[in-house]
Design a protein around this motif. Sequence first.
Motif, PDB file in Angstrom:
ATOM      1  N   ARG A  65      -7.913 -46.932  12.807  1.00  0.00           N
ATOM      2  CA  ARG A  65      -7.423 -46.579  13.999  1.00  0.00           C
ATOM      3  C   ARG A  65      -7.389 -47.703  14.968  1.00  0.00           C
ATOM      4  NH1 ARG A  65      -6.623 -41.483  15.445  1.00  0.00           N
ATOM      5  NH2 ARG A  65      -8.073 -40.715  13.881  1.00  0.00           N
ATOM      6  N   ARG A  66      -8.697 -48.414  14.990  1.00  0.00           N
ATOM      7  CA  ARG A  66      -8.737 -49.574  15.976  1.00  0.00           C
ATOM      8  C   ARG A  66      -7.756 -50.858  15.560  1.00  0.00           C
ATOM      9  NH1 ARG A  66     -15.116 -50.210  17.873  1.00  0.00           N
ATOM     10  NH2 ARG A  66     -15.415 -48.071  18.349  1.00  0.00           N
ATOM     11  N   LEU A  67      -7.667 -50.967  14.394  1.00  0.00           N
ATOM     12  CA  LEU A  67      -6.738 -52.086  14.021  1.00  0.00           C
ATOM     13  C   LEU A  67      -5.308 -51.515  14.521  1.00  0.00           C
ATOM     14  CD1 LEU A  67      -5.712 -54.437  12.204  1.00  0.00           C
ATOM     15  CD2 LEU A  67      -5.464 -53.062  10.443  1.00  0.00           C
ATOM     16  N   ALA A  77       1.659 -44.112  11.395  1.00  0.00           N
ATOM     17  CA  ALA A  77       2.914 -44.697  10.924  1.00  0.00           C
ATOM     18  C   ALA A  77       2.294 -45.759   9.818  1.00  0.00           C
ATOM     19  CB  ALA A  77       3.663 -45.545  11.611  1.00  0.00           C
ATOM     20  N   GLY A  78       1.134 -45.736   9.371  1.00  0.00           N
ATOM     21  CA  GLY A  78       0.412 -46.738   8.348  1.00  0.00           C
ATOM     22  C   GLY A  78       0.757 -45.716   6.992  1.00  0.00           C
ATOM     23  N   THR A  79       0.757 -46.827   5.800  1.00  0.00           N
ATOM     24  CA  THR A  79       0.864 -46.277   4.550  1.00  0.00           C
ATOM     25  C   THR A  79      -0.075 -46.981   3.728  1.00  0.00           C
ATOM     26  OG1 THR A  79       2.952 -45.778   4.719  1.00  0.00           O
ATOM     27  CG2 THR A  79       2.386 -45.743   2.410  1.00  0.00           C
ATOM     28  N   TYR A  80      -1.006 -46.459   2.969  1.00  0.00           N
ATOM     29  CA  TYR A  80      -1.969 -47.259   1.985  1.00  0.00           C
ATOM     30  C   TYR A  80      -1.840 -46.505   0.690  1.00  0.00           C
ATOM     31  CZ  TYR A  80      -4.668 -48.865   6.187  1.00  0.00           C
ATOM     32  OH  TYR A  80      -5.042 -49.382   7.001  1.00  0.00           O
ATOM     33  N   ALA A  81      -2.337 -47.362  -0.408  1.00  0.00           N
ATOM     34  CA  ALA A  81      -2.192 -46.914  -1.777  1.00  0.00           C
ATOM     35  C   ALA A  81      -3.677 -47.193  -2.475  1.00  0.00           C
ATOM     36  CB  ALA A  81      -1.153 -47.722  -2.584  1.00  0.00           C
ATOM     37  N   LEU A  96       7.191 -40.940   3.814  1.00  0.00           N
ATOM     38  CA  LEU A  96       5.742 -41.344   3.259  1.00  0.00           C
ATOM     39  C   LEU A  96       4.873 -41.942   4.286  1.00  0.00           C
ATOM     40  CD1 LEU A  96       6.801 -43.064  -0.155  1.00  0.00           C
ATOM     41  CD2 LEU A  96       5.504 -40.567   0.195  1.00  0.00           C
ATOM     42  N   ARG A  97       5.365 -41.827   5.588  1.00  0.00           N
ATOM     43  CA  ARG A  97       4.389 -42.592   6.637  1.00  0.00           C
ATOM     44  C   ARG A  97       3.273 -41.753   6.778  1.00  0.00           C
ATOM     45  NH1 ARG A  97       7.057 -44.016  12.187  1.00  0.00           N
ATOM     46  NH2 ARG A  97       5.723 -42.337  12.960  1.00  0.00           N
ATOM     47  N   GLY A  98       2.156 -42.549   6.619  1.00  0.00           N
ATOM     48  CA  GLY A  98       0.656 -41.613   6.787  1.00  0.00           C
ATOM     49  C   GLY A  98       0.068 -41.633   5.436  1.00  0.00           C
ATOM     50  N   ALA A  99       0.846 -41.803   4.436  1.00  0.00           N
ATOM     51  CA  ALA A  99       0.146 -41.536   3.225  1.00  0.00           C
ATOM     52  C   ALA A  99      -1.102 -42.380   3.125  1.00  0.00           C
ATOM     53  CB  ALA A  99       1.177 -42.004   2.023  1.00  0.00           C
ATOM     54  N   GLY A 100      -2.281 -42.080   2.555  1.00  0.00           N
ATOM     55  CA  GLY A 100      -3.371 -42.472   2.524  1.00  0.00           C
ATOM     56  C   GLY A 100      -4.065 -42.918   3.716  1.00  0.00           C
ATOM     57  N   ILE A 101      -3.759 -42.784   4.614  1.00  0.00           N
ATOM     58  CA  ILE A 101      -4.289 -43.277   5.920  1.00  0.00           C
ATOM     59  C   ILE A 101      -5.780 -42.850   6.147  1.00  0.00           C
ATOM     60  CG2 ILE A 101      -3.443 -41.625   7.856  1.00  0.00           C
ATOM     61  CD1 ILE A 101      -3.280 -45.360   8.222  1.00  0.00           C
ATOM     62  N   ARG A 102      -5.921 -41.533   5.996  1.00  0.00           N
ATOM     63  CA  ARG A 102      -7.145 -40.862   6.341  1.00  0.00           C
ATOM     64  C   ARG A 102      -8.222 -40.644   4.805  1.00  0.00           C
ATOM     65  NH1 ARG A 102      -4.097 -38.390  10.390  1.00  0.00           N
ATOM     66  NH2 ARG A 102      -4.978 -38.568  12.491  1.00  0.00           N
ATOM     67  N   ASP A 103      -7.267 -40.451   3.656  1.00  0.00           N
ATOM     68  CA  ASP A 103      -8.039 -40.352   2.701  1.00  0.00           C
ATOM     69  C   ASP A 103      -7.289 -40.622   1.226  1.00  0.00           C
ATOM     70  OD1 ASP A 103      -6.259 -37.892   1.104  1.00  0.00           O
ATOM     71  OD2 ASP A 103      -6.338 -37.460   3.284  1.00  0.00           O
ATOM     72  N   ARG A 104      -8.277 -40.740   0.215  1.00  0.00           N
ATOM     73  CA  ARG A 104      -7.515 -41.635  -0.883  1.00  0.00           C
ATOM     74  C   ARG A 104      -6.656 -40.523  -1.655  1.00  0.00           C
ATOM     75  NH1 ARG A 104     -12.442 -44.038  -4.279  1.00  0.00           N
ATOM     76  NH2 ARG A 104     -10.892 -44.892  -5.516  1.00  0.00           N
ATOM     77  N   GLY A 120       9.525 -48.858  11.702  1.00  0.00           N
ATOM     78  CA  GLY A 120       8.487 -47.800  12.161  1.00  0.00           C
ATOM     79  C   GLY A 120       7.504 -47.392  10.961  1.00  0.00           C
ATOM     80  N   VAL A 121       7.903 -47.970   9.695  1.00  0.00           N
ATOM     81  CA  VAL A 121       7.138 -47.788   8.574  1.00  0.00           C
ATOM     82  C   VAL A 121       6.151 -49.126   8.365  1.00  0.00           C
ATOM     83  CG1 VAL A 121       7.185 -47.105   6.109  1.00  0.00           C
ATOM     84  CG2 VAL A 121       8.811 -46.261   7.605  1.00  0.00           C
ATOM     85  N   TYR A 122       4.894 -48.904   8.108  1.00  0.00           N
ATOM     86  CA  TYR A 122       4.084 -50.068   8.034  1.00  0.00           C
ATOM     87  C   TYR A 122       3.349 -49.961   6.730  1.00  0.00           C
ATOM     88  CZ  TYR A 122       5.323 -50.485  13.074  1.00  0.00           C
ATOM     89  OH  TYR A 122       6.135 -50.560  14.169  1.00  0.00           O
TER      90      TYR A 122
END
Length: 284
Positions: A65-67, A77-81, A96-104, A120-122
């Motif tokens: 969040r701070r990043l 809007a962040g996406t992680y894998a 897929l915006r927000g995928a993995g942002i809070r949990d695996r 807007g997709v990061y």
Amino acid sequence: MEPFVLQEADNGTGWMKLSPFMNGSAAVTAGFTTRRGGVSGEPYQGLNCGLHVDDAPEAVVENRRRLAQALGIPFEAGTYAEQVHGKEIQMVTSALRGAGIRDRDSALQAKDGFMTNEPGVYLYALFADCVPLYFYDPIRRAVGLAHAGWKGTALGIARSMVEAMSAAYGTKARDLRAAIGPSIGACCYEVDDTVVSRIDKALGTTGGAAQEEGQPPFYEAKLGGKYTLNLQAVNRQIMIKAGIMPSHIEISSLCTSCRTDLFFSHRKERGRTGRMAAWIGLRE
């Protein structure tokens, strides 16, 4: 000149701007985090962005969040894998915006490369010695990001990204701007015959000598059947063989193992450490 320039946000977050991408266009944001700032405790102290390293999940989410706040982009809007050292490329859309942002569990599964042409997709990927690879097509307005350890490098993930962007967006390799981010350097990365044989196969060469005058060798032999491997040089060569112009490839000189004051290093810290995040996206 070092393409990754250290920044510090008002909230204490330390991050590195990929200047050649961001200075040329206000529409693109791209860079790499440091370990500075954040709320994680030892041994992940600082801005650990990885949920998979036994850090407190709430601390990691707060770091992410701070990043996002430091970068001026929406957190959601962040996406992680979940990265697996492969070469699979995922097209990321606004769905897929927000995928993995809070949990695996909600992360994109078994992917090491990501691309999008939607503002807007990061895209985010996690590192602690492996090589971050950045791709930007300014003509067709598309971006890509890849995670390249030795396995992904040997599998040719850089080439896979060029091919995937070409198929999806009509990207031409000669138009691509690419960057190779901070990672473990040849100064610190020792491997064995098994790894070197895979690298030789990927490059279609043997002996490790660079194919261009003035470039560093891909690897050098040491005593006891060991080698020092330059993963950045190998990925640069794969990019060139995929059609990216050498003059369009930026390379960081920063070694994550040498600079544990600035970065997490899986090898230097023997596995008990955090993860940096690389990111890229087209601003809305």
